[in-house]
Motif scaffolding. Structure first.
Motif, PDB file in Angstrom:
ATOM      1  N   THR A 132       0.811  -1.219   0.000  1.00  0.00           N
ATOM      2  CA  THR A 132       0.000   0.000   0.000  1.00  0.00           C
ATOM      3  C   THR A 132       0.842   1.265   0.000  1.00  0.00           C
ATOM      4  O   THR A 132       0.382   2.313  -0.468  1.00  0.00           O
ATOM      5  N   LEU A 133       2.085   1.198   0.519  1.00  0.00           N
ATOM      6  CA  LEU A 133       2.893   2.408   0.699  1.00  0.00           C
ATOM      7  C   LEU A 133       3.840   2.673  -0.465  1.00  0.00           C
ATOM      8  O   LEU A 133       3.963   3.816  -0.926  1.00  0.00           O
ATOM      9  N   ALA A 134       4.565   1.662  -0.911  1.00  0.00           N
ATOM     10  CA  ALA A 134       5.323   1.782  -2.161  1.00  0.00           C
ATOM     11  C   ALA A 134       4.420   1.137  -3.188  1.00  0.00           C
ATOM     12  O   ALA A 134       4.580  -0.036  -3.546  1.00  0.00           O
ATOM     13  N   PRO A 135       3.377   1.876  -3.615  1.00  0.00           N
ATOM     14  CA  PRO A 135       2.180   1.240  -4.189  1.00  0.00           C
ATOM     15  C   PRO A 135       2.471   0.321  -5.370  1.00  0.00           C
ATOM     16  O   PRO A 135       3.011   0.740  -6.388  1.00  0.00           O
ATOM     17  N   ALA A 155       0.236   6.308  -6.365  1.00  0.00           N
ATOM     18  CA  ALA A 155      -0.420   6.820  -5.157  1.00  0.00           C
ATOM     19  C   ALA A 155      -0.752   5.630  -4.247  1.00  0.00           C
ATOM     20  O   ALA A 155      -0.960   4.508  -4.738  1.00  0.00           O
ATOM     21  N   PRO A 156      -0.770   5.858  -2.938  1.00  0.00           N
ATOM     22  CA  PRO A 156      -1.050   4.753  -2.005  1.00  0.00           C
ATOM     23  C   PRO A 156      -2.358   4.040  -2.322  1.00  0.00           C
ATOM     24  O   PRO A 156      -3.335   4.650  -2.774  1.00  0.00           O
ATOM     25  N   ILE A 157      -2.362   2.727  -2.100  1.00  0.00           N
ATOM     26  CA  ILE A 157      -3.554   1.893  -2.317  1.00  0.00           C
ATOM     27  C   ILE A 157      -4.315   1.775  -1.006  1.00  0.00           C
ATOM     28  O   ILE A 157      -3.741   1.452   0.036  1.00  0.00           O
ATOM     29  N   THR A 158      -5.592   2.064  -1.038  1.00  0.00           N
ATOM     30  CA  THR A 158      -6.405   2.016   0.184  1.00  0.00           C
ATOM     31  C   THR A 158      -7.371   0.834   0.230  1.00  0.00           C
ATOM     32  O   THR A 158      -8.059   0.640   1.226  1.00  0.00           O
ATOM     33  N   GLY A 159      -7.428   0.040  -0.845  1.00  0.00           N
ATOM     34  CA  GLY A 159      -8.295  -1.127  -0.809  1.00  0.00           C
ATOM     35  C   GLY A 159      -8.262  -1.922  -2.097  1.00  0.00           C
ATOM     36  O   GLY A 159      -7.980  -1.372  -3.168  1.00  0.00           O
TER      37      GLY A 159
END
Length: 534
Positions: free
Chosen positions: A291-294, A318-322
C-alpha cells in the motif's frame, strides 16, 4: 524376587501413599502411626522421601499429610489431557443437575476405559464408580461411545485383542452383534449400557470428538435401572450428544501451536506494508498490495500445489487504500480515483469521487453473493452495510467503535466483524440488525488485523504486534494458536485446492516495525503461507 529382597521399603511407601490418597481430609502423624503399623522412624523416613519427591505434602494449617501436587501432575501427564477434564467439568455438573444422576468423564486406556472425573448424583442410591478404575471397553456406555467414533481399522485391531467375557446375562459377547450395536451408536450419536456391566445399572454416553475429528473420551450419565428406564435414556441421549460436542469444541488439538515449517514465505521480496489479499478463483491467482510503495502483486497458484510464483503486476503512483474483487474485475482503490484490473490484465483508471474512494467508506470485502460490504465511519462510531446497485451505501448494523475487517460464512447467512480498538469479534446475521459479541482478545494478545473463515467453520484472526494467528471454533472457544515469524500480520485469505488441502495466505507489515523487531523477523513485509489439511 521376594518382598524382603529390596522391595519391602517400596511396599511400605506405597501403603502410606495409598492411605493418604484414600482420605480426602488428610492424615495426621498419629493416624498414620496407628493405621500403617510401621515403626515411627521408618514412617518418618518414608514421609520425608515422599515429600521430597512431591508425592506428599505437609498441610501446616491442619497438621495433616495430603497428596502432593507432583502426584496430580504425573496423573495428568499420563493421560495428556488436562484440557479434557477442565472442559468437561461444567458439562458434568450441568448434566448432573439436569438428571439428578451421577455423571462421568472417561477416556480410553489401552483396551479399557478409565474414569477421569465424576459428579455425584443427588440421590442416596446412585452410581458411584471409583475414579481411576478401569472397565472393559466393549460393555460400557462410555466404551461403546468411544469405539463408535474410532477409525474402523483401529477399532477392529483393538477388538481383536479382547475376549468378550460375559459380566452379566446382558453383556454382548457376539462380535457381529457388537459391531451392529456400534453402527447404531454411531448413527444416533450416543451409546446405551443396558445392565451390561452391572445388573441393575443403566448408562447413556456420548463420545467427545475434538476439532481434528479425534475421539478424546466420553461423557455419561448412570443410575439405577429402575430410575434410568430405556425411554429416559433415549430422551437423555441427545442432551449427552450436545454436551459432548461442546466439550470437544473447546479441546486443544495436537495442532495447537505451530511447527516452524508450517509457515513458509511466498514472495521473494518484501513490501513496506502488505495488505488486502484477494483470491480470484477463476484466474487461480491471489492478489495483494504493497500500500505504501504502491504496487499490485499477483501470486500464481497451481491447483493441488503450493503457490508457484509471486510477482509485481504493476506499480502505481499513489497509495492503495483497498482491493475488492468485483464481477467486472479487481477493484483497486486510491485517493480520488479507482482502477479496474480486467481478466486480461487490462488496467482502466476512473478519476473523480465515487463510493469506492469515499474517505468515510472502508471496503471490507464481498459476501458470497458478490455484494460489497463496507464500513461507513462517523467519528468513532458508524455502520456496517452494503454498497447497492446504485453505488450507494445501505447501513445495516450500527457500532460504537470502528470495524476493521469482515468475513462471511459460505452460505452468506452470517458474518464475523473485528474491531481492533477493543479486541472484539462480533457475529452478525443476515436479515437482522442485532449484533452479538462472539469473542474478545485481551490487550496483550495483539491487535486484530484480519479475519477469515475456514471450511470447518473456524474463525481465524491475525494479531498485529502479537506474532500469531488464532483460530476460534464456531462457539467462540479458542482452539488453535499459530506462531508467526513476523510481528504484524495484516490480512488473511484462504485458497482452497481440489486436492482437499487449504492454504491460508497472510500479508504482513514492515514499515512500522522497530529495528529490534526486524532483526528477529526478517520476513516482515513478505506474503506468507500456512498450509494444512482442509
Amino acid at each position: 524376587m521376594a518382598i524382603g529382597d529390596g522391595t519391602a521399603a517400596l511396599s511400605k511407601a506405597l501403603t502410606v501413599l495409598e492411605m493418604v490418597g484414600a482420605t480426602p481430609h488428610g492424615l495426621t502423624n498419629a493416624e498414620l502411626l496407628e493405621h500403617a503399623g510401621l515403626p515411627k522412624t521408618t514412617l518418618y523416613r518414608i514421609l520425608a522421601t515422599l515429600i521430597e519427591h512431591g508425592l506428599l505434602r505437609r498441610d501446616a494449617t491442619h497438621r495433616v499429610y495430603r497428596l502432593g501436587f507432583r502426584y496430580l501432575e504425573l496423573v495428568r501427564n499420563s493421560y495428556l489431557m488436562p484440557d479434557l477434564v477442565a472442559a468437561a467439568a461444567p458439562e458434568l455438573r450441568t448434566l448432573r443437575d439436569l438428571t439428578g444422576e451421577t455423571t462421568y468423564l472417561a477416556a480410553l486406556d489401552g483396551s479399557d476405559v478409565i474414569s477421569l472425573e465424576r459428579c455425584d448424583g443427588a440421590h442416596s442410591q446412585r452410581s458411584s464408580a471409583t475414579l481411576g478404575r478401569s472397565k472393559p471397553v466393549y460393555c460400557t456406555g462410555q466404551g461403546k461411545a468411544i469405539l463408535s467414533r474410532m477409525p474402523r481399522d483401529e477399532r477392529d485391531a483393538l477388538l481383536r485383542g479382547i475376549t468378550l467375557t460375559a459380566l452379566t446375562p446382558r453383556t454382548i459377547t457376539d462380535r457381529r452383534r457388537l459391531q451392529v450395536e456400534l453402527r447404531i451408536t454411531a448413527a444416533r450419536g450416543y451409546a446405551i449400557d443396558d445392565e451390561e456391566i452391572a445388573l441393575g445399572v443403566r448408562c447413556v454416553a456420548a463420545p467427545i470428538v475434538d476439532n481434528d475429528g479425534c475421539v478424546r473420551g466420553a461423557l455419561s450419565v448412570a443410575g439405577p435401572a429402575w430410575r434410568m428406564s430405556l425411554a429416559r435414556l433415549e430422551l437423555l441421549g441427545p442432551e449427552l450428544v450436545e454436551a459432548a460436542r461442546r466439550v470437544g469444541a473447546q479441546l486443544q488439538t495436537g495442532s495447537r501451536g505451530s511447527e516452524a515449517d508450517e509457515i513458509a514465505p511466498v514472495s521473494a521480496s518484501w513490501a513496506f506494508h502488505g495488505a488486502f489479499p484477494v483470491w480470484w478463483p477463476e484466474r487461480g491467482m491471489l492478489f495483494w498490495a504493497d500500500t505504501l510503495a504502491p504496487a499490485l502483486h499477483a501470486c500464481t497458484y497451481t491447483s493441488g500445489e503450493h503457490a508457484e510464483h509471486d510477482r509485481i503486476l504493476c506499480q502505481l503512483d499513489a497509495p492503495i487504500t483497498g482491493l475488492q474483487l468485483r464481477p467486472e474485475g479487481l477493484l483497486i482503490v486510491q485517493t480520488g480515483r479507482y482502477l479496474m484490473l480486467g481478466a486480461d490484465d487490462t488496467l482502466t483508471t476512473h478519476e473523480g469521487a465515487s463510493v469506492w474512494n469515499d474517505p468515510d467508506i472502508t471496503l471490507l470485502g464481498a459476501d458470497p453473493f458478490g455484494q460489497t460490504c463496507a464500513w461507513f465511519a462517523r467519528g468513532t462510531h458508524g455502520h456496517l452495510g452494503f454498497i447497492n446497485d446504485a453505488q450507494r451505501f445501505d447501513p445495516v448494523w450500527k457500532f460504537s467503535e470502528p470495524i476493521d475487517s469482515l468475513t462471511w460464512s459460505v452460505d452468506g447467512t452470517r458474518a464475523w466483524a473485528a474491531a481492533s480498538a477493543s479486541g472484539t469479534l462480533y457475529m452478525l446475521t443476515r436479515g437482522s440488525s442485532s449484533v452479538r459479541r462472539f469473542a474478545s482478545m485481551p490487550p496483550g494478545s495483539g491487535r486484530l488485523s484480519g479475519v477469515a473463515l475456514d471450511d470447518r467453520g473456524g474463525l481465524w484472526v491475525a494479531l498485529r504486534d502479537g506474532w500469531s494467528l488464532m483460530r476460534f471454533s464456531n462457539d467462540g472457544a479458542l482452539d488453535r494458536i499459530v506462531s508467526l515469524p513476523v510481528a504484524a500480520p495484516t490480512g488473511l485469505a484462504f485458497v482452497r485446492a481440489d486436492s482437499g488441502h487449504s492454504s491460508l495466505y497472510i500479508t504482513s507489515d514492515r514499515n512500522h516495525q522497530p529495528i529490534e523487531s526486524l532483526a528477529s523477523a526478517p520476513l516482515s513485509g513478505h506474503l506468507l503461507r500456512l498450509q494444512f489439511d482442509a
